[in-house]
Scaffold this active site. Structure first.
Site, PDB file in Angstrom:
ATOM      1  N   TYR A  18     -73.910  18.023  29.806  1.00  0.00           N
ATOM      2  CA  TYR A  18     -72.750  18.815  29.115  1.00  0.00           C
ATOM      3  C   TYR A  18     -71.993  17.731  28.027  1.00  0.00           C
ATOM      4  CZ  TYR A  18     -68.122  20.559  28.515  1.00  0.00           C
ATOM      5  OH  TYR A  18     -66.750  21.198  27.908  1.00  0.00           O
ATOM      6  N   GLU A  53     -61.813  27.158  31.214  1.00  0.00           N
ATOM      7  CA  GLU A  53     -60.884  26.481  31.154  1.00  0.00           C
ATOM      8  C   GLU A  53     -59.852  26.869  31.873  1.00  0.00           C
ATOM      9  OE1 GLU A  53     -61.114  23.592  30.120  1.00  0.00           O
ATOM     10  OE2 GLU A  53     -62.674  23.152  28.942  1.00  0.00           O
ATOM     11  N   TRP A 110     -63.071  19.448  36.054  1.00  0.00           N
ATOM     12  CA  TRP A 110     -64.076  20.200  35.377  1.00  0.00           C
ATOM     13  C   TRP A 110     -65.605  20.364  35.872  1.00  0.00           C
ATOM     14  CZ3 TRP A 110     -64.279  23.786  32.010  1.00  0.00           C
ATOM     15  CH2 TRP A 110     -65.518  24.243  31.303  1.00  0.00           C
TER      16      TRP A 110
END
Length: 196
Positions: A29, A51, A59
């Site tokens: 990522y 988000e 995350w």
């Protein structure tokens, strides 16, 4: 024949932002997505959903569930998500593959409807987001250490304030700034990072 320096470097020995850690999913990522400018509304909608789901969590927690979110939220087709009804909310609340928070689930549906309204007003959600950026260009921040990375900026304040006024949920200035980093509106990779 001696190998050049570039041949001696393996993907795992590259200099990365420290938050990427050693998790291959996180590294992929970091290397391939984070900080790369995004202008595609479908991808922007995906990050809006992810988000918002991440609020209060790490995350990596969301990243590990990304494929589950893709299945649960109609492959991030905004019109389909905007049309979700009470049965869909119930289905999502029973889906162990995503974060089962009713406020977050409902906000994703509300945000999808508002996303479509912005598309109508600005031609695309991308036009809307990028019009906040000076010259509609990504900001190339000079990050020497991770302590230099801000949690919010005046631009994220302005975007989140405008979006809140429009009715968006789970998109305060800190989440907004994380969205800006994820979609390359700002480049917060370390100056010596391999993905810069």
């Amino acid at each position: 024949m001696q190998a050049s320096n570039s041949e001696l470097i393996t993907p795992n020995s590259l200099i990365r932002c420290s938050w990427a850690g050693s998790d291959p999913l996180y590294q992929k990522y970091h290397d391939e997505e984070w900080g790369k400018p995004v202008y595609d509304d479908k991808i922007l909608f995906e990050f809006l959903i992810l988000e918002g789901a991440q609020a209060g969590l790490s995350w990596i927690t969301i990243l590990r569930r990304r494929e589950n979110y893709r299945k649960a939220f109609a492959n991030f087709e905004v019109k389909k998500v905007a049309a979700f009804d009470d049965q869909d909310v119930e289905r999502l609340m029973n889906d162990a593959g995503i974060i089962r928070n009713k406020l977050k689930v409902n906000s994703a549906i509300i945000n999808a409807k508002l996303f479509i309204e912005i598309q109508k007003e600005f031609g695309s959600f991308s036009n809307y987001m990028w019009h906040f950026m000076p010259g509609k260009e990504p900001l190339q921040n000079k990050i020497v250490s991770m302590s230099d990375v801000p949690a919010r900026t005046e631009i994220s304040d302005a975007i989140s304030k405008d979006m809140k006024k429009r009715g968006f949920k789970f998109f305060g200035t800190t989440i907004c700034y994380a969205f800006m980093q994820a979609t390359g509106m700002v480049n917060d990779h370390l100056l010596d990072c391999c993905a810069r």
